[in-house]
Design a protein around this motif. Structure first.
Motif, PDB file in Angstrom:
ATOM      1  N   ALA A  68       0.767  -1.073   0.137  1.00  0.00           N
ATOM      2  CA  ALA A  68      -0.039   0.077  -0.051  1.00  0.00           C
ATOM      3  C   ALA A  68       0.904   1.347  -0.018  1.00  0.00           C
ATOM      4  CB  ALA A  68      -0.980   0.103   1.065  1.00  0.00           C
ATOM      5  N   THR A  69       1.905   1.227   0.842  1.00  0.00           N
ATOM      6  CA  THR A  69       2.835   2.324   0.931  1.00  0.00           C
ATOM      7  C   THR A  69       3.456   2.631  -0.421  1.00  0.00           C
ATOM      8  OG1 THR A  69       3.373   1.907   3.174  1.00  0.00           O
ATOM      9  CG2 THR A  69       4.934   3.381   1.891  1.00  0.00           C
ATOM     10  N   THR A  70       4.025   1.604  -1.111  1.00  0.00           N
ATOM     11  CA  THR A  70       4.577   1.713  -2.592  1.00  0.00           C
ATOM     12  C   THR A  70       3.400   2.144  -3.413  1.00  0.00           C
ATOM     13  OG1 THR A  70       6.069  -0.082  -2.068  1.00  0.00           O
ATOM     14  CG2 THR A  70       5.781   0.532  -4.144  1.00  0.00           C
ATOM     15  N   PHE A  71       2.185   1.614  -3.320  1.00  0.00           N
ATOM     16  CA  PHE A  71       1.265   1.896  -4.562  1.00  0.00           C
ATOM     17  C   PHE A  71       0.790   3.391  -4.308  1.00  0.00           C
ATOM     18  CE2 PHE A  71      -3.091   1.878  -5.717  1.00  0.00           C
ATOM     19  CZ  PHE A  71      -2.992   1.059  -7.237  1.00  0.00           C
ATOM     20  N   VAL A  72       0.669   3.882  -3.132  1.00  0.00           N
ATOM     21  CA  VAL A  72       0.267   5.205  -2.708  1.00  0.00           C
ATOM     22  C   VAL A  72       1.246   6.540  -2.922  1.00  0.00           C
ATOM     23  CG1 VAL A  72      -0.757   6.556  -0.809  1.00  0.00           C
ATOM     24  CG2 VAL A  72      -1.830   4.478  -1.429  1.00  0.00           C
ATOM     25  N   PHE A  73       2.568   5.925  -2.880  1.00  0.00           N
ATOM     26  CA  PHE A  73       3.485   7.056  -2.592  1.00  0.00           C
ATOM     27  C   PHE A  73       3.618   8.046  -3.803  1.00  0.00           C
ATOM     28  CE2 PHE A  73       7.843   9.078  -3.150  1.00  0.00           C
ATOM     29  CZ  PHE A  73       7.683   9.680  -1.723  1.00  0.00           C
ATOM     30  N   LEU A  74       3.555   7.557  -5.002  1.00  0.00           N
ATOM     31  CA  LEU A  74       3.558   8.528  -6.222  1.00  0.00           C
ATOM     32  C   LEU A  74       2.493   9.657  -6.115  1.00  0.00           C
ATOM     33  CD1 LEU A  74       5.113   6.392  -9.335  1.00  0.00           C
ATOM     34  CD2 LEU A  74       6.213   8.138  -7.567  1.00  0.00           C
ATOM     35  N   LEU A  75       1.182   9.010  -5.984  1.00  0.00           N
ATOM     36  CA  LEU A  75       0.166   9.864  -5.774  1.00  0.00           C
ATOM     37  C   LEU A  75       0.248  10.858  -4.694  1.00  0.00           C
ATOM     38  CD1 LEU A  75      -2.755  10.595  -6.778  1.00  0.00           C
ATOM     39  CD2 LEU A  75      -3.584   9.036  -4.947  1.00  0.00           C
ATOM     40  N   GLN A  76       0.644  10.296  -3.600  1.00  0.00           N
ATOM     41  CA  GLN A  76       1.272  11.387  -2.292  1.00  0.00           C
ATOM     42  C   GLN A  76       2.238  12.241  -2.556  1.00  0.00           C
ATOM     43  OE1 GLN A  76       2.522   8.614   0.791  1.00  0.00           O
ATOM     44  NE2 GLN A  76       2.467  10.396   2.204  1.00  0.00           N
ATOM     45  N   ALA A  77       3.244  11.901  -3.470  1.00  0.00           N
ATOM     46  CA  ALA A  77       4.367  12.784  -3.735  1.00  0.00           C
ATOM     47  C   ALA A  77       3.733  14.050  -4.572  1.00  0.00           C
ATOM     48  CB  ALA A  77       5.486  12.129  -4.294  1.00  0.00           C
ATOM     49  N   VAL A  86       6.305  13.585   5.146  1.00  0.00           N
ATOM     50  CA  VAL A  86       5.583  13.965   6.480  1.00  0.00           C
ATOM     51  C   VAL A  86       4.552  13.153   6.986  1.00  0.00           C
ATOM     52  CG1 VAL A  86       4.245  15.727   7.615  1.00  0.00           C
ATOM     53  CG2 VAL A  86       6.190  16.571   6.151  1.00  0.00           C
ATOM     54  N   PRO A  87       3.521  12.674   6.317  1.00  0.00           N
ATOM     55  CA  PRO A  87       2.986  11.284   6.780  1.00  0.00           C
ATOM     56  C   PRO A  87       3.850  10.219   7.173  1.00  0.00           C
ATOM     57  CG  PRO A  87       1.977  12.131   4.808  1.00  0.00           C
ATOM     58  CD  PRO A  87       3.323  12.621   4.887  1.00  0.00           C
ATOM     59  N   HIS A  88       4.701   9.832   6.531  1.00  0.00           N
ATOM     60  CA  HIS A  88       5.647   8.728   6.942  1.00  0.00           C
ATOM     61  C   HIS A  88       6.475   9.078   8.083  1.00  0.00           C
ATOM     62  CE1 HIS A  88       4.956   6.684   3.064  1.00  0.00           C
ATOM     63  NE2 HIS A  88       5.093   8.067   2.536  1.00  0.00           N
ATOM     64  N   ALA A  89       6.814  10.202   8.253  1.00  0.00           N
ATOM     65  CA  ALA A  89       7.406  10.640   9.643  1.00  0.00           C
ATOM     66  C   ALA A  89       6.644  10.472  10.802  1.00  0.00           C
ATOM     67  CB  ALA A  89       8.230  12.060   9.335  1.00  0.00           C
ATOM     68  N   ALA A  90       5.376  11.040  10.636  1.00  0.00           N
ATOM     69  CA  ALA A  90       4.415  10.874  11.856  1.00  0.00           C
ATOM     70  C   ALA A  90       4.072   9.510  12.060  1.00  0.00           C
ATOM     71  CB  ALA A  90       3.112  11.578  11.184  1.00  0.00           C
ATOM     72  N   LEU A  91       3.872   8.504  11.210  1.00  0.00           N
ATOM     73  CA  LEU A  91       3.545   7.289  11.398  1.00  0.00           C
ATOM     74  C   LEU A  91       4.832   6.525  12.230  1.00  0.00           C
ATOM     75  CD1 LEU A  91       1.778   6.103   8.299  1.00  0.00           C
ATOM     76  CD2 LEU A  91       0.892   6.056  10.488  1.00  0.00           C
ATOM     77  N   LEU A  92       6.175   6.939  11.776  1.00  0.00           N
ATOM     78  CA  LEU A  92       7.224   6.435  12.300  1.00  0.00           C
ATOM     79  C   LEU A  92       7.342   6.913  13.751  1.00  0.00           C
ATOM     80  CD1 LEU A  92      10.172   6.671   9.572  1.00  0.00           C
ATOM     81  CD2 LEU A  92       9.293   4.725  10.856  1.00  0.00           C
ATOM     82  N   LEU A  93       7.145   8.134  14.181  1.00  0.00           N
ATOM     83  CA  LEU A  93       6.973   8.558  15.606  1.00  0.00           C
ATOM     84  C   LEU A  93       6.237   8.185  16.268  1.00  0.00           C
ATOM     85  CD1 LEU A  93       8.063  10.786  17.361  1.00  0.00           C
ATOM     86  CD2 LEU A  93       6.311  12.249  16.553  1.00  0.00           C
ATOM     87  N   PHE A  94       4.802   7.798  15.888  1.00  0.00           N
ATOM     88  CA  PHE A  94       4.029   6.892  16.268  1.00  0.00           C
ATOM     89  C   PHE A  94       4.222   5.546  16.698  1.00  0.00           C
ATOM     90  CE2 PHE A  94       0.478   3.899  16.145  1.00  0.00           C
ATOM     91  CZ  PHE A  94      -0.143   4.118  17.253  1.00  0.00           C
TER      92      PHE A  94
END
Length: 121
Positions: A68-77, A86-94
């Protein structure tokens, strides 16, 4: 091979080798660091009766999340631009806070000791 090929860049000839080195460095450091944790930790924290099922389910969730992360990343970028991580950093912090609070230390303990500690809590 295809994994070491990069398109030539007439303006920055250093960019393709740097991208290859950065990708190889990331994969190597992830494999030595956090990479195996998602597959090894479930085998330690599930009770013996549910260990195989729990580890298989955890592995399935892990790989589904990676897909899901790989599939969504280009759209997210495309939508977030420079803030795409930023969403990835927030999830890592959580995840860091969750692990610090809820994941037990298993180093130097037998599976029976871990199971007893987890059944008490």
């Amino acid at each position: 091979p295809l994994l070491t090929w990069a398109p030539p860049s007439p303006l920055e000839p250093w960019a393709p080798p740097l991208c290859i080195a950065a990708a190889a460095g990331f994969v190597g450091s992830f494999a030595l660091g956090l990479g195996p944790v998602a597959l090894l930790l479930p085998a330690e924290v599930f009770p013996a009766a549910y260990r195989s099922t729990g580890a298989a389910l955890a592995s399935s969730v892990h790989w589904t999340a990676q897909f899901a992360t790989t599939f969504v990343f280009l759209l997210q970028a495309e939508r977030l631009g420079a803030a795409a991580f930023v969403p990835h950093a927030a999830l890592l912090l959580f995840g860091l806070v969750f692990a610090a609070v809820h994941v037990p230390e298993t180093r130097g303990k037998s599976l029976d000791q871990i199971e007893k500690e987890l059944s008490r809590s």
